[in-house]
Design a protein around this motif. Structure first.
Motif, PDB file in Angstrom:
ATOM      1  N   ASN A 137      27.346 106.968  29.352  1.00  0.00           N
ATOM      2  CA  ASN A 137      28.123 108.029  28.713  1.00  0.00           C
ATOM      3  C   ASN A 137      27.240 109.225  28.384  1.00  0.00           C
ATOM      4  OD1 ASN A 137      30.578 106.721  28.801  1.00  0.00           O
ATOM      5  ND2 ASN A 137      30.326 105.787  26.790  1.00  0.00           N
ATOM      6  N   ALA A 138      26.000 108.962  28.031  1.00  0.00           N
ATOM      7  CA  ALA A 138      25.080 110.054  27.708  1.00  0.00           C
ATOM      8  C   ALA A 138      24.898 110.980  28.912  1.00  0.00           C
ATOM      9  CB  ALA A 138      23.739 109.501  27.248  1.00  0.00           C
ATOM     10  N   PHE A 139      24.760 110.429  30.114  1.00  0.00           N
ATOM     11  CA  PHE A 139      24.600 111.260  31.314  1.00  0.00           C
ATOM     12  C   PHE A 139      25.865 112.074  31.597  1.00  0.00           C
ATOM     13  CE2 PHE A 139      20.984 108.507  32.451  1.00  0.00           C
ATOM     14  CZ  PHE A 139      20.071 109.500  32.788  1.00  0.00           C
ATOM     15  N   ILE A 140      27.001 111.475  31.373  1.00  0.00           N
ATOM     16  CA  ILE A 140      28.260 112.203  31.566  1.00  0.00           C
ATOM     17  C   ILE A 140      28.358 113.337  30.549  1.00  0.00           C
ATOM     18  CG2 ILE A 140      30.773 112.014  31.427  1.00  0.00           C
ATOM     19  CD1 ILE A 140      30.403 109.117  32.534  1.00  0.00           C
ATOM     20  N   GLU A 141      28.012 113.052  29.302  1.00  0.00           N
ATOM     21  CA  GLU A 141      28.068 114.080  28.274  1.00  0.00           C
ATOM     22  C   GLU A 141      27.019 115.169  28.498  1.00  0.00           C
ATOM     23  OE1 GLU A 141      28.255 112.579  24.293  1.00  0.00           O
ATOM     24  OE2 GLU A 141      30.007 111.341  24.749  1.00  0.00           O
ATOM     25  N   ILE A 142      25.851 114.797  29.010  1.00  0.00           N
ATOM     26  CA  ILE A 142      24.840 115.804  29.339  1.00  0.00           C
ATOM     27  C   ILE A 142      25.406 116.792  30.356  1.00  0.00           C
ATOM     28  CG2 ILE A 142      22.668 116.166  30.594  1.00  0.00           C
ATOM     29  CD1 ILE A 142      21.611 113.642  29.172  1.00  0.00           C
ATOM     30  N   LEU A 164      28.762 124.251  10.600  1.00  0.00           N
ATOM     31  CA  LEU A 164      28.031 123.774   9.415  1.00  0.00           C
ATOM     32  C   LEU A 164      28.413 122.345   9.066  1.00  0.00           C
ATOM     33  CD1 LEU A 164      27.961 126.839   6.989  1.00  0.00           C
ATOM     34  CD2 LEU A 164      26.084 125.881   8.328  1.00  0.00           C
ATOM     35  N   ASN A 165      29.707 122.046   9.130  1.00  0.00           N
ATOM     36  CA  ASN A 165      30.167 120.681   8.856  1.00  0.00           C
ATOM     37  C   ASN A 165      29.585 119.699   9.866  1.00  0.00           C
ATOM     38  OD1 ASN A 165      31.784 118.704   7.467  1.00  0.00           O
ATOM     39  ND2 ASN A 165      33.108 118.729   9.281  1.00  0.00           N
ATOM     40  N   SER A 166      29.550 120.099  11.123  1.00  0.00           N
ATOM     41  CA  SER A 166      28.999 119.243  12.166  1.00  0.00           C
ATOM     42  C   SER A 166      27.522 118.944  11.890  1.00  0.00           C
ATOM     43  CB  SER A 166      29.175 119.915  13.530  1.00  0.00           C
ATOM     44  OG  SER A 166      28.779 119.070  14.560  1.00  0.00           O
ATOM     45  N   TRP A 167      26.765 119.952  11.449  1.00  0.00           N
ATOM     46  CA  TRP A 167      25.364 119.743  11.099  1.00  0.00           C
ATOM     47  C   TRP A 167      25.236 118.887   9.840  1.00  0.00           C
ATOM     48  CZ3 TRP A 167      20.672 120.694  13.244  1.00  0.00           C
ATOM     49  CH2 TRP A 167      20.661 121.427  14.431  1.00  0.00           C
ATOM     50  N   ALA A 168      26.126 119.098   8.878  1.00  0.00           N
ATOM     51  CA  ALA A 168      26.046 118.352   7.614  1.00  0.00           C
ATOM     52  C   ALA A 168      26.210 116.853   7.836  1.00  0.00           C
ATOM     53  CB  ALA A 168      27.108 118.863   6.635  1.00  0.00           C
ATOM     54  N   ILE A 169      27.073 116.482   8.766  1.00  0.00           N
ATOM     55  CA  ILE A 169      27.308 115.053   9.014  1.00  0.00           C
ATOM     56  C   ILE A 169      26.558 114.553  10.245  1.00  0.00           C
ATOM     57  CG2 ILE A 169      29.547 115.104   7.877  1.00  0.00           C
ATOM     58  CD1 ILE A 169      30.845 115.047  10.683  1.00  0.00           C
ATOM     59  N   LEU A 170      25.765 115.455  10.855  1.00  0.00           N
ATOM     60  CA  LEU A 170      25.050 115.130  12.101  1.00  0.00           C
ATOM     61  C   LEU A 170      26.010 114.471  13.098  1.00  0.00           C
ATOM     62  CD1 LEU A 170      21.649 113.895  10.669  1.00  0.00           C
ATOM     63  CD2 LEU A 170      22.231 116.175  11.520  1.00  0.00           C
ATOM     64  N   PRO A 196      31.951 110.093  19.744  1.00  0.00           N
ATOM     65  CA  PRO A 196      32.492 108.782  19.390  1.00  0.00           C
ATOM     66  C   PRO A 196      32.305 107.745  20.499  1.00  0.00           C
ATOM     67  CG  PRO A 196      34.274 110.270  19.961  1.00  0.00           C
ATOM     68  CD  PRO A 196      33.008 111.084  19.964  1.00  0.00           C
ATOM     69  N   ASP A 197      31.908 108.189  21.671  1.00  0.00           N
ATOM     70  CA  ASP A 197      31.712 107.260  22.790  1.00  0.00           C
ATOM     71  C   ASP A 197      30.401 106.493  22.629  1.00  0.00           C
ATOM     72  OD1 ASP A 197      34.054 108.109  24.072  1.00  0.00           O
ATOM     73  OD2 ASP A 197      32.999 109.805  24.981  1.00  0.00           O
ATOM     74  N   PRO A 198      30.382 105.237  23.052  1.00  0.00           N
ATOM     75  CA  PRO A 198      29.143 104.458  22.969  1.00  0.00           C
ATOM     76  C   PRO A 198      28.019 105.144  23.758  1.00  0.00           C
ATOM     77  CG  PRO A 198      30.993 103.046  23.577  1.00  0.00           C
ATOM     78  CD  PRO A 198      31.484 104.466  23.614  1.00  0.00           C
ATOM     79  N   GLY A 199      26.878 105.304  23.142  1.00  0.00           N
ATOM     80  CA  GLY A 199      25.748 105.939  23.810  1.00  0.00           C
ATOM     81  C   GLY A 199      25.908 107.447  23.936  1.00  0.00           C
ATOM     82  N   GLY A 200      26.868 108.002  23.196  1.00  0.00           N
ATOM     83  CA  GLY A 200      27.124 109.440  23.285  1.00  0.00           C
ATOM     84  C   GLY A 200      26.049 110.260  22.606  1.00  0.00           C
ATOM     85  N   LEU A 201      26.121 111.555  22.818  1.00  0.00           N
ATOM     86  CA  LEU A 201      25.119 112.490  22.318  1.00  0.00           C
ATOM     87  C   LEU A 201      25.558 113.158  21.014  1.00  0.00           C
ATOM     88  CD1 LEU A 201      24.295 114.268  25.693  1.00  0.00           C
ATOM     89  CD2 LEU A 201      23.035 112.421  24.598  1.00  0.00           C
ATOM     90  N   ARG A 234      26.786 116.087  18.702  1.00  0.00           N
ATOM     91  CA  ARG A 234      27.685 117.208  18.998  1.00  0.00           C
ATOM     92  C   ARG A 234      27.247 118.499  18.317  1.00  0.00           C
ATOM     93  NH1 ARG A 234      33.136 115.121  20.568  1.00  0.00           N
ATOM     94  NH2 ARG A 234      32.505 113.945  22.398  1.00  0.00           N
ATOM     95  N   TYR A 235      26.493 118.397  17.215  1.00  0.00           N
ATOM     96  CA  TYR A 235      26.184 119.600  16.443  1.00  0.00           C
ATOM     97  C   TYR A 235      25.364 120.642  17.213  1.00  0.00           C
ATOM     98  CZ  TYR A 235      22.162 116.626  15.243  1.00  0.00           C
ATOM     99  OH  TYR A 235      21.086 115.788  15.290  1.00  0.00           O
ATOM    100  N   PRO A 236      24.423 120.265  18.100  1.00  0.00           N
ATOM    101  CA  PRO A 236      23.700 121.324  18.821  1.00  0.00           C
ATOM    102  C   PRO A 236      24.620 122.131  19.760  1.00  0.00           C
ATOM    103  CG  PRO A 236      22.474 119.274  18.919  1.00  0.00           C
ATOM    104  CD  PRO A 236      23.827 118.947  18.359  1.00  0.00           C
ATOM    105  N   ILE A 237      25.520 121.454  20.448  1.00  0.00           N
ATOM    106  CA  ILE A 237      26.382 122.173  21.386  1.00  0.00           C
ATOM    107  C   ILE A 237      27.410 123.016  20.639  1.00  0.00           C
ATOM    108  CG2 ILE A 237      28.156 120.410  21.821  1.00  0.00           C
ATOM    109  CD1 ILE A 237      26.433 122.565  24.480  1.00  0.00           C
ATOM    110  N   LYS A 238      27.847 122.542  19.483  1.00  0.00           N
ATOM    111  CA  LYS A 238      28.768 123.358  18.680  1.00  0.00           C
ATOM    112  C   LYS A 238      28.070 124.622  18.179  1.00  0.00           C
ATOM    113  CE  LYS A 238      32.227 120.066  17.190  1.00  0.00           C
ATOM    114  NZ  LYS A 238      32.939 119.493  16.041  1.00  0.00           N
ATOM    115  N   THR A 239      26.792 124.510  17.884  1.00  0.00           N
ATOM    116  CA  THR A 239      26.019 125.674  17.454  1.00  0.00           C
ATOM    117  C   THR A 239      25.994 126.749  18.533  1.00  0.00           C
ATOM    118  OG1 THR A 239      24.645 124.226  16.106  1.00  0.00           O
ATOM    119  CG2 THR A 239      23.753 126.417  16.609  1.00  0.00           C
TER     120      THR A 239
END
Length: 184
Positions: free
Chosen positions: A53-58, A123-129, A133-138, A140-145
């Protein structure tokens, strides 16, 4: 006006550099996509999972970066979508006026609104890091930034285009076909 044109050149250089770096992300995205396909089918044939899943999300994240960071670069090079029914027949000064009005009343305010509206979610995404939700996922806060970063770059390029179009409209800068062909 020369100070504003110098500011415009600095903004253009920044977005040119980011745009050229973004070219390399396209190649990386294709390579990751090829690996995802090869890994899936080769993995099935040998009974081993070679992708995740990480490769797909990348691959998704790289596409997001290409799309988001490419906006200001496309605007700089006058490659954005435009309805050319009337525009193509207009004089350079009239085109500059239309571009100036579009930048001041639509592009710049829209970019500001997107940054303001996105700010809380980022900011909320960074606050909760926030992570996928997918297993092995990445994360989200950096891409939202990058939503905020890309619209700040688009805002800056809008300022640059407004400066150049004002200079063309007032006769302080020769008309140009595309912004990257212009040397002022």
């Amino acid at each position: 006006m020369q100070i504003l044109l110098r500011l415009s050149r600095m903004i253009d250089r920044l977005n040119e550099l980011i745009g050229r770096l973004t070219y390399w992300l396209v190649i990386l995205m294709v390579l990751v996509g090829v690996w995802n396909v090869i890994g899936r089918y080769l993995g099935r044939s040998i009974g081993q999972n070679l992708t995740s899943n990480a490769f797909i999300e990348i691959q998704w994240y790289i596409f997001d970066l290409v799309f988001l960071l490419g906006g200001a670069y496309s605007l700089k090079h006058n490659e954005h979508v435009r309805v050319d029914i009337f525009y193509t027949k207009w004089s350079p000064k009239r085109k500059a006026l239309a571009n100036l009005i579009g930048a001041i009343f639509f592009l710049i305010p829209f970019s500001i609104i997107v940054v303001i509206v996105s700010w809380g979610a980022v900011l909320n995404s960074w606050a909760i890091l926030e992570t996928s939700p997918d297993p092995g996922g990445l994360p989200r806060y950096p891409i939202k930034t990058m939503i905020i970063v890309s619209f700040i770059l688009l805002f800056l390029q809008g300022i640059s285009e407004a400066i150049k179009n004002f200079a063309v409209f007032t006769g302080k800068l020769a008309p140009y076909k595309k912004s990257h062909e212009s040397e002022f």
